[in-house]
Design a protein around this motif. Structure first.
Motif, PDB file in Angstrom:
ATOM      1  N   ASN B 223       0.729  -1.189   0.060  1.00 18.87           N
ATOM      2  CA  ASN B 223      -0.233  -0.011  -0.125  1.00 18.87           C
ATOM      3  C   ASN B 223       0.794   1.355   0.127  1.00 18.87           C
ATOM      4  OD1 ASN B 223      -2.109  -1.622   0.253  1.00 18.87           O
ATOM      5  ND2 ASN B 223      -2.203  -1.543   2.406  1.00 18.87           N
ATOM      6  N   MET B 224       2.164   1.110  -0.255  1.00 16.48           N
ATOM      7  CA  MET B 224       2.999   2.356  -0.152  1.00 16.48           C
ATOM      8  C   MET B 224       2.676   3.477  -0.951  1.00 16.48           C
ATOM      9  SD  MET B 224       6.640   2.707   0.958  1.00 16.48           S
ATOM     10  CE  MET B 224       5.454   2.933   2.436  1.00 16.48           C
ATOM     11  N   SER B 225       2.331   2.836  -2.194  1.00 18.71           N
ATOM     12  CA  SER B 225       2.130   3.993  -3.403  1.00 18.71           C
ATOM     13  C   SER B 225       0.810   4.551  -2.897  1.00 18.71           C
ATOM     14  CB  SER B 225       1.914   3.004  -4.870  1.00 18.71           C
ATOM     15  OG  SER B 225       3.209   2.618  -5.036  1.00 18.71           O
ATOM     16  N   LEU B 226      -0.123   3.793  -2.582  1.00 18.13           N
ATOM     17  CA  LEU B 226      -1.391   4.498  -2.457  1.00 18.13           C
ATOM     18  C   LEU B 226      -1.123   5.609  -1.397  1.00 18.13           C
ATOM     19  CD1 LEU B 226      -4.333   4.680  -2.981  1.00 18.13           C
ATOM     20  CD2 LEU B 226      -4.708   2.889  -1.257  1.00 18.13           C
ATOM     21  N   GLY B 227      -0.622   5.254  -0.066  1.00 18.72           N
ATOM     22  CA  GLY B 227      -0.417   5.949   0.925  1.00 18.72           C
ATOM     23  C   GLY B 227       0.256   7.591   0.269  1.00 18.72           C
ATOM     24  N   LEU B 228       1.318   7.252  -0.492  1.00 21.21           N
ATOM     25  CA  LEU B 228       2.070   8.353  -1.033  1.00 21.21           C
ATOM     26  C   LEU B 228       1.173   9.266  -1.701  1.00 21.21           C
ATOM     27  CD1 LEU B 228       5.498   6.612  -1.897  1.00 21.21           C
ATOM     28  CD2 LEU B 228       5.036   8.306   0.001  1.00 21.21           C
ATOM     29  N   VAL B 229       0.392   8.670  -2.692  1.00 15.17           N
ATOM     30  CA  VAL B 229      -0.772   9.472  -3.502  1.00 15.17           C
ATOM     31  C   VAL B 229      -1.644  10.381  -2.667  1.00 15.17           C
ATOM     32  CG1 VAL B 229      -2.631   9.356  -5.206  1.00 15.17           C
ATOM     33  CG2 VAL B 229      -0.380   8.236  -5.552  1.00 15.17           C
ATOM     34  N   LYS B 230      -2.027   9.590  -1.602  1.00 18.54           N
ATOM     35  CA  LYS B 230      -2.881  10.381  -0.571  1.00 18.54           C
ATOM     36  C   LYS B 230      -2.127  11.384   0.256  1.00 18.54           C
ATOM     37  CE  LYS B 230      -6.423   6.912   0.514  1.00 18.54           C
ATOM     38  NZ  LYS B 230      -6.743   5.748   1.590  1.00 18.54           N
ATOM     39  N   ASN B 231      -0.916  11.312   0.710  1.00 20.08           N
ATOM     40  CA  ASN B 231      -0.320  12.166   1.158  1.00 20.08           C
ATOM     41  C   ASN B 231      -0.182  13.363   0.315  1.00 20.08           C
ATOM     42  OD1 ASN B 231       2.737  13.254   1.406  1.00 20.08           O
ATOM     43  ND2 ASN B 231       1.895  13.247   3.600  1.00 20.08           N
ATOM     44  N   TYR B 232       0.146  13.075  -1.169  1.00 18.97           N
ATOM     45  CA  TYR B 232       0.678  14.088  -1.968  1.00 18.97           C
ATOM     46  C   TYR B 232      -0.875  15.131  -2.093  1.00 18.97           C
ATOM     47  CZ  TYR B 232       1.871  15.882  -6.594  1.00 18.97           C
ATOM     48  OH  TYR B 232       2.124  16.848  -7.780  1.00 18.97           O
ATOM     49  N   LEU B 233      -1.809  14.333  -2.552  1.00 22.05           N
ATOM     50  CA  LEU B 233      -3.146  15.134  -2.733  1.00 22.05           C
ATOM     51  C   LEU B 233      -3.607  15.868  -1.560  1.00 22.05           C
ATOM     52  CD1 LEU B 233      -5.561  12.030  -3.978  1.00 22.05           C
ATOM     53  CD2 LEU B 233      -4.235  13.941  -5.137  1.00 22.05           C
ATOM     54  N   LEU B 234      -3.085  15.389  -0.141  1.00 17.02           N
ATOM     55  CA  LEU B 234      -3.395  16.248   1.071  1.00 17.02           C
ATOM     56  C   LEU B 234      -2.631  17.397   1.100  1.00 17.02           C
ATOM     57  CD1 LEU B 234      -4.258  13.462   3.554  1.00 17.02           C
ATOM     58  CD2 LEU B 234      -5.717  15.232   2.664  1.00 17.02           C
ATOM     59  N   HIS B 235      -1.330  17.162   0.796  1.00 14.22           N
ATOM     60  CA  HIS B 235      -0.291  18.183   0.799  1.00 14.22           C
ATOM     61  C   HIS B 235      -0.599  19.377  -0.113  1.00 14.22           C
ATOM     62  CE1 HIS B 235       3.982  19.662   1.239  1.00 14.22           C
ATOM     63  NE2 HIS B 235       3.631  20.338   0.090  1.00 14.22           N
ATOM     64  N   TYR B 236      -1.047  19.049  -1.271  1.00 12.50           N
ATOM     65  CA  TYR B 236      -1.252  20.281  -2.084  1.00 12.50           C
ATOM     66  C   TYR B 236      -2.761  20.656  -2.201  1.00 12.50           C
ATOM     67  CZ  TYR B 236       3.370  20.299  -4.400  1.00 12.50           C
ATOM     68  OH  TYR B 236       4.601  19.923  -4.635  1.00 12.50           O
ATOM     69  N   THR B 267      -1.206  16.271   7.570  1.00  8.62           N
ATOM     70  CA  THR B 267      -1.342  16.761   6.270  1.00  8.62           C
ATOM     71  C   THR B 267      -2.754  17.508   5.852  1.00  8.62           C
ATOM     72  OG1 THR B 267      -0.058  14.616   5.731  1.00  8.62           O
ATOM     73  CG2 THR B 267      -0.011  16.377   4.185  1.00  8.62           C
ATOM     74  N   SER B 268      -3.943  16.720   6.608  1.00  2.30           N
ATOM     75  CA  SER B 268      -5.148  17.460   6.375  1.00  2.30           C
ATOM     76  C   SER B 268      -5.255  19.005   6.884  1.00  2.30           C
ATOM     77  CB  SER B 268      -6.142  16.594   7.126  1.00  2.30           C
ATOM     78  OG  SER B 268      -5.776  15.336   6.861  1.00  2.30           O
ATOM     79  N   TYR B 269      -4.135  19.448   7.460  1.00  4.86           N
ATOM     80  CA  TYR B 269      -4.450  20.639   8.121  1.00  4.86           C
ATOM     81  C   TYR B 269      -4.876  21.662   7.116  1.00  4.86           C
ATOM     82  CZ  TYR B 269      -2.787  25.281  10.219  1.00  4.86           C
ATOM     83  OH  TYR B 269      -2.742  26.367  10.477  1.00  4.86           O
ATOM     84  N   ALA B 270      -5.941  22.401   7.402  1.00  4.19           N
ATOM     85  CA  ALA B 270      -6.370  23.337   6.784  1.00  4.19           C
ATOM     86  C   ALA B 270      -6.697  22.895   5.201  1.00  4.19           C
ATOM     87  CB  ALA B 270      -5.559  24.719   6.653  1.00  4.19           C
ATOM     88  N   LEU B 271      -7.065  21.611   5.155  1.00  6.37           N
ATOM     89  CA  LEU B 271      -7.281  21.253   3.627  1.00  6.37           C
ATOM     90  C   LEU B 271      -8.534  21.887   3.153  1.00  6.37           C
ATOM     91  CD1 LEU B 271      -6.770  18.617   1.528  1.00  6.37           C
ATOM     92  CD2 LEU B 271      -8.538  17.564   2.746  1.00  6.37           C
ATOM     93  N   HIS B 272      -9.644  22.255   3.674  1.00  2.00           N
ATOM     94  CA  HIS B 272     -10.672  22.797   2.779  1.00  2.00           C
ATOM     95  C   HIS B 272     -10.344  24.276   2.442  1.00  2.00           C
ATOM     96  CE1 HIS B 272     -14.635  22.887   1.372  1.00  2.00           C
ATOM     97  NE2 HIS B 272     -14.820  23.917   2.127  1.00  2.00           N
ATOM     98  N   GLU B 273      -9.716  25.031   3.432  1.00  2.00           N
ATOM     99  CA  GLU B 273      -9.215  26.304   3.032  1.00  2.00           C
ATOM    100  C   GLU B 273      -8.240  26.282   1.770  1.00  2.00           C
ATOM    101  OE1 GLU B 273     -10.745  26.499   7.000  1.00  2.00           O
ATOM    102  OE2 GLU B 273      -9.297  25.445   6.146  1.00  2.00           O
ATOM    103  N   ARG B 274      -7.290  25.506   1.847  1.00  3.20           N
ATOM    104  CA  ARG B 274      -6.297  25.406   0.921  1.00  3.20           C
ATOM    105  C   ARG B 274      -6.837  25.166  -0.419  1.00  3.20           C
ATOM    106  NH1 ARG B 274      -2.768  21.264   1.654  1.00  3.20           N
ATOM    107  NH2 ARG B 274      -3.458  20.275   3.596  1.00  3.20           N
ATOM    108  N   LYS B 275      -7.719  23.874  -0.487  1.00  2.00           N
ATOM    109  CA  LYS B 275      -8.655  23.815  -1.702  1.00  2.00           C
ATOM    110  C   LYS B 275      -9.128  25.033  -2.259  1.00  2.00           C
ATOM    111  CE  LYS B 275     -12.627  22.587  -2.365  1.00  2.00           C
ATOM    112  NZ  LYS B 275     -13.800  21.772  -2.715  1.00  2.00           N
ATOM    113  N   ASN B 276      -9.687  25.764  -1.419  1.00  3.26           N
ATOM    114  CA  ASN B 276     -10.527  26.996  -1.825  1.00  3.26           C
ATOM    115  C   ASN B 276      -9.849  27.840  -2.394  1.00  3.26           C
ATOM    116  OD1 ASN B 276     -13.141  26.005  -1.233  1.00  3.26           O
ATOM    117  ND2 ASN B 276     -13.134  26.952   0.740  1.00  3.26           N
ATOM    118  N   PHE B 277      -8.478  28.424  -1.799  1.00  7.65           N
ATOM    119  CA  PHE B 277      -7.606  29.255  -2.521  1.00  7.65           C
ATOM    120  C   PHE B 277      -6.956  28.726  -3.767  1.00  7.65           C
ATOM    121  CE2 PHE B 277      -6.789  32.363   0.565  1.00  7.65           C
ATOM    122  CZ  PHE B 277      -7.027  32.060   1.829  1.00  7.65           C
TER     123      PHE B 277
END
Lengths: 226, 447
Positions: B223-236, B267-277
């Motif tokens: 599940n390494m790849s999946l975990g990395l993809v999820k972290n990437y999506l959250l990060h950005y 990594t979910s910190y302020a996820l919604h706000e960051r998406k909005n920006f």
């Protein structure tokens, strides 16, 4: 031969890391490639919208491919075969091994449902002719038919054929064949890159001492142990 | 400091990706001007040579080099010679020499040269004594010489078959070299303009495959790849994608281990706000983004000369240019951008921005890339990073895990190459991503 390894300090290594030119576009492509190859259609669609990254294949074909995969996973092999032929009749035409495995799975499902007569008829009409052409097929066929002989399947030496994991194996085979027919690689690139990282570190270990990443899930850089 | 990464990207977002291989020169013909070739006559097309000396001793060899050294930004290099006429004594040789080679002797006889000789089938590696290597060769034979940068070996072929390899003891650029040393000897050379007798492409593929096969054998958690993809999506801040992926995998794929959840929290910190920006900036609504930033993260805009403010103001200026509101752009530039002119890091970009005013069709100018979507993405990424930096629990979330791993991979491969005398195929993520059939593994029915 004297093997004096090159010593690279953490500071020097971090400089090299920071100097790496990594394009966000490439990372997005890598992520999209993962989503598409693994078949996460909704996620791929959302990613296209949120990041502007174009999927490398038509997302509609993913839905079709996932439908085939799901049909096999649920044991509806006849349905799956129909769907594959709808998608691209050449896939089964050019993949006799895949076709045989699908037919074999169909036979297994009939046996699982206790439809003994139907199973035998199916084996004779559809599978026996294939077995005549190919020794490997014949052996597989004999193994499968052996399931019928045992009243209690749990005592049968080939009982793993009845396992649901066998459905997954067949489903995976179909998935790969469809991807290949669409000129798409059947595996996402990300896992290979991760393996390459481990390989590169192993290779470099022979020539240098430098900070490693030992836990891929955290990406934590660890100082070289003396 | 790393923060300047975004400034750098803002200015260079559209620079075309330089592929190193395309820039490296390759041998195309024989060198007629380096002072060798006193004892040969070279054809007008510079691909043939004929011995004209008298071969009385060991210093009147008709030896010629290629015009360029073998390029080394690849797995291997190869060239061939065809013995048109082995002459009276058949003393033809093929090999490699360095830039400083200026002596009428067979390659292999001098230090830092290598030669496979046709009259005795021996290989010469800078010592007077040769070693048994392959068959002798004569009129009508096609002999090839190559360098394998991965294994750091020389290899030679005769009439399409590999006859042997030997360790490459010479460092630095090497010139394909051919020599003749008796009456009537005549040889033509092929630097790849014609088809080779040896399947060089197959040889290269096999070498590449060796590495691939070794790499594929390594196992990683499934599940390494999946975990990395999820972290990437959250990060950005790709919130919707993350949720879609989460939904599709939560039921079927178990999490890797306990820490995975903690990682997601961070990594979910302020996820919604960051998406909005990201959404606002993606649509070019910079005013709204700035207003929202002032509301939600005043600490980021307190310093009006911060990087985030700078990029947002630049982008606003660009958006005004895009809709043709030149007067407004000038006003905006005076009020918001002029103050950056004194600051070294920002000055060049401000000047570039102002340059946009001059063109009737700015998108076709050399600063036209400022008007592309990719520019907005750089600004969005910068705002994203700035918001992440306000996370009190943050342990320096400069990069997503995926990026960290890719950097380590690239740096590692580059270091390997550097320790390999700077030779071999340079790692390029971009090339790997754009090359299909990159993995040449046999189709197995693996689960």
């Amino acid at each position: 031969m004297a093997t004096s390894k090159k010593m690279i300090t953490r500071e020097e290594w971090e400089k090299k890391l920071n100097a790496v030119k990594l394009r966000k576009e490439d990372m997005n492509t890598l992520v999209m490639n993962f989503l598409v190859t693994e078949g996460y259609v909704e996620a791929a669609e959302k990613f296209q919208r949120e990041s502007g990254t174009k999927p490398e294949i038509d997302l509609a074909t993913i839905t079709d491919r996932m439908a085939v995969k799901k049909a096999v996973q649920n044991g509806n092999v006849e349905d799956a075969i129909e769907k594959v032929n709808d998608l691209n009749p050449e896939i089964l035409d050019t993949n006799p091994e895949l076709f045989f495995h699908l037919q074999q799975q169909r036979l297994i499902e009939l046996i699982r449902q206790g439809k003994t007569d139907e199973a035998l008829e199916f084996a004779q009409e559809e599978l026996a002719p294939r077995g005549e052409e190919n020794q490997a097929f014949l052996e597989e066929l004999e193994k499968t038919v052996a399931l019928l002989v045992f009243d209690d399947a749990s005592t049968c030496p080939v009982k793993e054929l009845l396992d649901l994991s066998h459905r997954l194996k067949t489903a995976s085979e179909v998935n790969a064949a469809i991807l290949t027919s669409q000129s798409h690689e059947k595996d996402p690139k990300l896992p290979s890159l991760l393996k390459m990282l481990i390989w590169a570190q192993n290779q470099l270990d022979e020539k240098a001492v430098y900070p490693h990443i030992n836990d891929l899930s955290t990406g934590q850089l660890e100082d070289p142990s003396e | 400091m790393n923060k300047s990464n975004f400034i750098h990207k803002f200015r260079h977002s559209a620079k075309p990706y330089k592929m190193e291989d395309e820039e490296e020169e390759s041998p195309t013909e024989l060198n007629t001007i380096n002072g060798l070739s006193s004892f040969v006559v070279i054809s007008p097309d510079k691909l043939s040579l004929k011995y004209t000396g008298v071969s009385q001793h060991g210093h009147d060899v008709g030896v010629v080099q290629a015009n360029k050294p073998a390029p080394c930004n690849r797995i291997a290099y190869y060239f061939e010679i065809y013995i048109k006429d082995a002459g009276v004594e058949g003393r033809v040789s093929i090999g490699f020499t360095t830039d400083s080679f200026r002596i009428a002797r067979h390659p292999g006889w001098e230090l830092n040269t290598c030669g496979y000789h046709g009259d005795d089938g021996l290989i010469y590696l800078g010592k007077r004594q040769g070693e048994a290597f392959g068959p002798t060769y004569t009129t009508g034979d096609t002999v090839g010489g190559g360098i394998n940068y991965d294994s750091q070996e020389f290899f030679f072929t005769v009439n399409g078959t590999l006859v042997g390899t030997v360790s490459k003891y010479i460092k630095g650029p090497l010139f394909p070299t051919v020599a003749v040393h008796s009456q009537n000897e005549e040889v033509t050379i092929n630097f790849g303009q014609e088809k080779f007798a040896f399947d060089f492409k197959g040889y290269e593929s096999a070498e590449r495959n060796k590495q691939q096969i070794a790499i594929e054998k390594i196992s990683i958690p499934s599940n390494m790849s999946l975990g990395l993809v999820k972290n990437y999506l959250l990060h950005y801040g790709y919130e919707e994608t993350f949720h879609a992926l989460d939904l599709a995998t939560n039921s079927t794929v178990p999490p890797i281990n306990g820490t995975q959840e903690d990682g997601i929290e961070d990594t979910s910190y302020a996820l919604h706000e960051r998406k909005n920006f990201r959404q606002l900036i993606g649509k070019g609504e910079i005013d709204a983004a700035l207003a929202k930033l002032r509301d939600c993260y005043p600490q980021l805009v307190q310093n009006d000369k911060s990087e985030v403010c700078f990029l947002l103001h630049c982008q606003k200026f660009i958006e005004l240019i895009r809709i043709g509101a030149l007067e407004e752009a000038v006003k905006y530039g005076r009020v918001e951008l002029a103050k950056f002119l004194g600051l070294a890091a920002f000055q060049v970009i401000v000047e570039d921005c102002f340059a946009l005013l001059v063109y009737e069709r700015p998108q076709e100018s050399n600063v036209g890339y400022f008007l592309e979507e990719s520019q907005r993405e750089v600004v969005a990424d910068a705002v994203n990073a700035a918001i992440l930096s306000t996370n009190p629990n943050n342990k320096n979330q400069l990069h997503s895990h995926l990026e960290t791993l890719l950097r380590q991979l690239t740096a590692g491969c580059l270091e390997l190459r550097s320790l390999n005398d700077g030779q071999g195929e340079a790692f390029s993520l971009h090339r790997l991503l754009t090359t299909t059939n990159w993995k040449r593994t046999k189709k197995t029915g693996k689960l």
